[in-house]
Design an enzyme around this catalytic site. Structure first.
Site, PDB file in Angstrom:
ATOM      1  N   CYS A  17     -15.208 -17.232 -44.813  1.00  0.00           N
ATOM      2  CA  CYS A  17     -16.425 -17.929 -44.435  1.00  0.00           C
ATOM      3  C   CYS A  17     -17.574 -16.971 -44.683  1.00  0.00           C
ATOM      4  CB  CYS A  17     -16.390 -18.300 -42.958  1.00  0.00           C
ATOM      5  SG  CYS A  17     -14.996 -19.345 -42.535  1.00  0.00           S
ATOM      6  N   ARG A  19     -18.380 -18.221 -50.406  1.00  0.00           N
ATOM      7  CA  ARG A  19     -17.296 -17.747 -49.544  1.00  0.00           C
ATOM      8  C   ARG A  19     -16.550 -18.893 -48.853  1.00  0.00           C
ATOM      9  NH1 ARG A  19     -17.640 -12.284 -48.451  1.00  0.00           N
ATOM     10  NH2 ARG A  19     -16.304 -12.598 -46.655  1.00  0.00           N
ATOM     11  N   TRP A  47     -14.904 -22.153 -44.528  1.00  0.00           N
ATOM     12  CA  TRP A  47     -13.692 -22.516 -45.288  1.00  0.00           C
ATOM     13  C   TRP A  47     -12.630 -22.712 -44.218  1.00  0.00           C
ATOM     14  CZ3 TRP A  47      -8.709 -20.647 -46.113  1.00  0.00           C
ATOM     15  CH2 TRP A  47      -8.046 -21.158 -47.235  1.00  0.00           C
ATOM     16  N   ASN A  87     -15.831 -15.263 -39.219  1.00  0.00           N
ATOM     17  CA  ASN A  87     -15.040 -15.305 -40.458  1.00  0.00           C
ATOM     18  C   ASN A  87     -13.708 -14.649 -40.142  1.00  0.00           C
ATOM     19  OD1 ASN A  87     -13.988 -15.024 -43.056  1.00  0.00           O
ATOM     20  ND2 ASN A  87     -15.136 -13.142 -43.443  1.00  0.00           N
ATOM     21  N   GLY A  88     -12.609 -15.358 -40.362  1.00  0.00           N
ATOM     22  CA  GLY A  88     -11.291 -14.762 -40.109  1.00  0.00           C
ATOM     23  C   GLY A  88     -10.381 -15.727 -39.389  1.00  0.00           C
ATOM     24  N   GLU A 125      -3.439 -16.165 -67.107  1.00  0.00           N
ATOM     25  CA  GLU A 125      -4.839 -16.263 -66.715  1.00  0.00           C
ATOM     26  C   GLU A 125      -5.455 -17.578 -67.208  1.00  0.00           C
ATOM     27  OE1 GLU A 125      -6.570 -14.894 -64.624  1.00  0.00           O
ATOM     28  OE2 GLU A 125      -8.642 -15.254 -65.200  1.00  0.00           O
ATOM     29  N   LYS A 158      -7.076 -20.350 -64.679  1.00  0.00           N
ATOM     30  CA  LYS A 158      -8.469 -20.825 -64.787  1.00  0.00           C
ATOM     31  C   LYS A 158      -8.505 -22.347 -64.868  1.00  0.00           C
ATOM     32  CE  LYS A 158     -10.067 -18.073 -63.797  1.00  0.00           C
ATOM     33  NZ  LYS A 158      -9.978 -16.677 -63.516  1.00  0.00           N
ATOM     34  N   GLU A 212      -7.599 -24.057 -61.517  1.00  0.00           N
ATOM     35  CA  GLU A 212      -8.612 -23.812 -60.499  1.00  0.00           C
ATOM     36  C   GLU A 212      -9.881 -24.627 -60.726  1.00  0.00           C
ATOM     37  OE1 GLU A 212      -9.922 -19.747 -60.915  1.00  0.00           O
ATOM     38  OE2 GLU A 212     -10.447 -19.654 -58.794  1.00  0.00           O
ATOM     39  N   HIS A 224      14.184 -22.058 -72.292  1.00  0.00           N
ATOM     40  CA  HIS A 224      15.064 -21.968 -71.122  1.00  0.00           C
ATOM     41  C   HIS A 224      14.728 -23.035 -70.079  1.00  0.00           C
ATOM     42  CE1 HIS A 224      16.910 -18.403 -72.711  1.00  0.00           C
ATOM     43  NE2 HIS A 224      15.720 -17.850 -72.880  1.00  0.00           N
ATOM     44  N   LYS A 246     -14.308 -17.878 -52.782  1.00  0.00           N
ATOM     45  CA  LYS A 246     -14.362 -16.712 -53.660  1.00  0.00           C
ATOM     46  C   LYS A 246     -13.579 -15.535 -53.101  1.00  0.00           C
ATOM     47  CE  LYS A 246     -15.987 -14.335 -57.145  1.00  0.00           C
ATOM     48  NZ  LYS A 246     -15.304 -14.600 -58.424  1.00  0.00           N
TER      49      LYS A 246
HETATM   50  O1  M6R Z   1     -11.620 -10.495 -55.157  1.00  0.00           O
HETATM   51  P1  M6R Z   1     -10.252 -10.403 -55.742  1.00  0.00           P
HETATM   52  O2  M6R Z   1     -10.238  -9.956 -57.164  1.00  0.00           O
HETATM   53  O3  M6R Z   1      -9.323  -9.558 -54.902  1.00  0.00           O
HETATM   54  O4  M6R Z   1      -9.692 -11.866 -55.687  1.00  0.00           O
HETATM   55  C1  M6R Z   1      -8.370 -12.145 -56.025  1.00  0.00           C
HETATM   56  C2  M6R Z   1      -8.137 -13.627 -56.248  1.00  0.00           C
HETATM   57  O5  M6R Z   1      -8.396 -14.342 -55.086  1.00  0.00           O
HETATM   58  C3  M6R Z   1      -9.011 -14.170 -57.378  1.00  0.00           C
HETATM   59  O6  M6R Z   1      -8.820 -13.471 -58.570  1.00  0.00           O
HETATM   60  C4  M6R Z   1      -8.719 -15.652 -57.619  1.00  0.00           C
HETATM   61  O7  M6R Z   1      -7.434 -15.799 -58.124  1.00  0.00           O
HETATM   62  C5  M6R Z   1      -9.763 -16.218 -58.568  1.00  0.00           C
HETATM   63  N1  M6R Z   1     -10.482 -17.266 -57.924  1.00  0.00           N
HETATM   64  C6  M6R Z   1      -9.181 -16.711 -59.840  1.00  0.00           C
HETATM   65  O8  M6R Z   1     -10.187 -17.150 -60.698  1.00  0.00           O
END
Ligand code: M6R
Length: 588
Positions: free
Chosen positions: A2, A27, A74, A100-101, A465, A469, A472, A488, A583
């Site tokens: 958050c 956040r 969040w 936050n937490g 990756e 992307k 997400e 496989h 994020k």
């Molecule tokens: O801030 P960080 O690099 O530790 O975050 C790790 C993941 O949460 C972050 O890379 C997440 O997978 C991304 N939203 C992917 O695009």
């Protein structure tokens, strides 16, 4: 996950809080709210939805008062509802809390507080903090003592900011395993989860250490241990420019950040040679060596591991941070954990390095946020220097991580770190030039039920990756894997028109990956080749420039980022704020 911002000023704060809230919205963005103090009363406006929606409905910016706090949520405990939005008040409106937490023992505390007559209005874990602090405040009549007493009762992770209706001009804060930062402005003091919240007003910051509390007033701040002993810490200056925070002419932060990569790969390569040498020396001597990260950062870690294994002959593993505890038996003196993280606040990463440190391991980090918990708890730090990344999808931080990881490996190998980066920057620019073509592919395939990304060897993390992307941002089911694994099992899922991206640079695995492409075509797949070499087996080719093998992923990932971005736009998703995500994943 958050965002918090609090502000004490000599002028009305609601507009400043709203601006700050927008900056920390990345956040968490399912609900938001604000509290200000005016005439000895705490005034709260809050609700479910994005900050802009709540502002439109409730006019947060019109709340009166020179002191206030705001929060963007969040959800963890309790659904996304108006009532569950923060701030949370104690029974009689004496205390307001933003948090936050996660409070792990909230049920136990709730039972105890309900038993003594406290009435709860939400389903959140946070609300217990307001009631708990109210109890302690009535007992001690002291905001700091009430806050630290509550710290003694709370289990879990938290960054909190607290206001008291009868203490105008005071905000207390406390943190454990979640970030909290003070901003020292001119006539205005801030407390927030991220410097971005107040950077428009001041770059003078004070980072709270773990298990510390703070009292922020118009005149300044004081820091304390959880036991109430005062700690002296002067502000430090943070370097990020406000201009970095605008979307400029881009429709979304994500697109802006993708487009910045020709510059950010160059700034990532600008490392202090002494720090780099020391970092590499520790990597070389590590016994054993682990590389860790979550999500995208883990993918960058896989690339680092691959070069260390193959080129430097260093046996090491890249492990997802949330799983590193399975390897805790190997931690001890001499062991090293290299942690990669954009935010430096990811709970899984922090937990992993904490465990490793406890057993005597050294922690080296590659991180973007300079003052983050990870950076501060590491034995050596290399910064990504790519500026704030606001889009929830990691884009420029990934390519910066790959560049920095490569510098470390080059240094381990005794080579010339940074060589080839100018060429890579040009190639990234070239890859951005594929946007129109990628956009067409996004329109064609954005409604496909499934997408696959395959590659071999060093390119396999790029496939992972690309899939991450796409999932997400576009919410299309996607899988990334080694091309060798197709036969496989996954080939059974390939049907006429199934889009499969094959990342296939010329070089050692080229011919094998072409065979995989043939096998895919034979089963009806539409094969999208990402390569420096066109081939008729591909249904579509996205041509990228060849650069040294070690940096090829930096170029190859760019069209995949663009594909995910444009697929999101086609599907009318907000690419900056994908659903259900945040994020900075500061909860375990
Ligand atoms: O801030 P960080 O690099 O530790 O975050 C790790 C993941 O949460 C972050 O890379 C997440 O997978 C991304 N939203 C992917 O695009």
């Amino acid at each position: 996950m958050c965002g918090i911002i609090g502000c004490v000023s000599d002028r009305p704060v609601a507009k400043t809080l709203l601006d700050g809230l927008r900056r920390v919205e990345y956040r968490g963005y399912d609900s938001a709210g604000m509290v200000t103090e005016s005439g000895g009363r705490l005034l709260v406006r809050k609700g479910a939805g994005r900050v802009s929606e709540i502002e439109e409905k409730q006019r947060l910016s019109e709340l009166p008062g020179d002191v206030g706090m705001a929060h963007t949520r969040w959800a963890t405990h309790g659904g996304v509802t108006d009532r569950n939005a923060h701030p949370h008040l104690s029974c009689d409106g004496l205390v307001a809390v933003v948090h936050n937490g996660i409070i792990e023992n909230y049920l136990e505390l709730k039972k105890e507080l309900s038993g003594s007559g406290h009435k709860f209005r939400s389903q959140t874990d946070t609300e217990v903090i307001s009631h708990l602090i109210e109890v302690e405040y009535r007992r001690t009549k002291d905001p700091l003592k009430a806050t630290t007493a509550a710290m003694g009762r709370l289990k879990g992770q938290y960054a909190i900011a607290v206001m008291f209706s009868d203490r105008p001009g005071t905000i207390t804060g406390a943190r454990k395993d979640a970030p909290l930062i003070i901003g020292v402005g001119d006539g205005t003091m801030f407390i927030a989860s991220d410097v971005l919240a107040f950077i428009e007003h001041t770059d003078r910051t004070v980072f709270l250490d773990n298990k510390e509390a703070a009292v922020v007033t118009r005149d300044g701040y004081r820091l304390y241990t959880a036991g109430g002993r005062e700690v002296r810490r002067r502000p430090t200056q943070v370097a990020w420019e406000l201009s970095d925070l605008s979307k400029a002419d881009f429709a979304h932060y994500t697109l802006k950040e993708i487009s910045e990569q020709p510059q950010t790969v160059v700034s990532a390569a600008l490392q202090d040679s002494k720090t780099l040498g020391e970092f590499a020396g520790l990597v070389k001597r590590a016994e054993p060596l682990f590389i860790t990260g979550s999500g995208t950062s883990y993918h960058a870690g896989l690339l680092m591991k691959s070069r260390l294994n193959r080129e430097a002959g260093i046996a090491c593993e890249a492990i997802i941070s949330g799983e590193l505890k399975e390897h805790a038996g190997f931690f001890g003196r001499g062991s090293v954990v290299v942690a990669l993280s954009q935010s430096g606040e990811t709970a899984d990463v922090l937990e992993a390095v904490k465990r490793a440190k406890k057993k005597g391991a050294k922690v080296l980090s590659i991180v973007n946020a300079a003052g983050s918990t990870l950076a501060r708890e590491s034995d050596a730090v290399l910064l990504l220097n790519c500026g704030p990344e606001v889009g929830v999808a990691a884009t420029k931080s990934f390519t910066a991580q790959v560049v920095v990881a490569n510098l470390v490996v080059d240094s381990v190998l005794g080579g010339r770190p940074g060589q080839g980066v100018a060429e890579v920057s040009q190639a990234v620019r070239g890859a951005l030039g594929t946007e129109a073509e990628v956009k067409r592919l996004a329109s064609k395939y954005a409604r496909a039920p499934d997408f696959y990304f395959v590659a071999r060897g060093y390119q396999t993390p790029v496939a992972l990756e690309g899939a991450l992307k796409l999932k997400e941002l576009s919410y299309v089911h996607a899988e990334g894997m080694a091309a060798s694994e197709l036969k496989h099992g996954t080939l059974a899922l390939i049907e006429k028109g199934t889009p499969v991206v094959v990342i296939n640079p010329s070089g050692e695995s080229h011919a094998e990956s072409l065979s995989s492409a043939e096998e895919l075509r034979a089963r009806g797949a539409d094969v999208i080749g990402v390569s420096d070499k066109a081939d008729e087996v591909y249904t579509h080719t996205i041509k990228v420039q060849r650069v040294p093998r070690k940096l090829m992923p930096v170029v190859e990932v760019v069209p995949l980022q663009l594909l995910a971005y444009h697929a999101a736009v086609v599907r009318k998703n907000d690419p900056d704020y994908p659903r259900n995500l945040a994020k900075s994943v500061t909860v375990k």
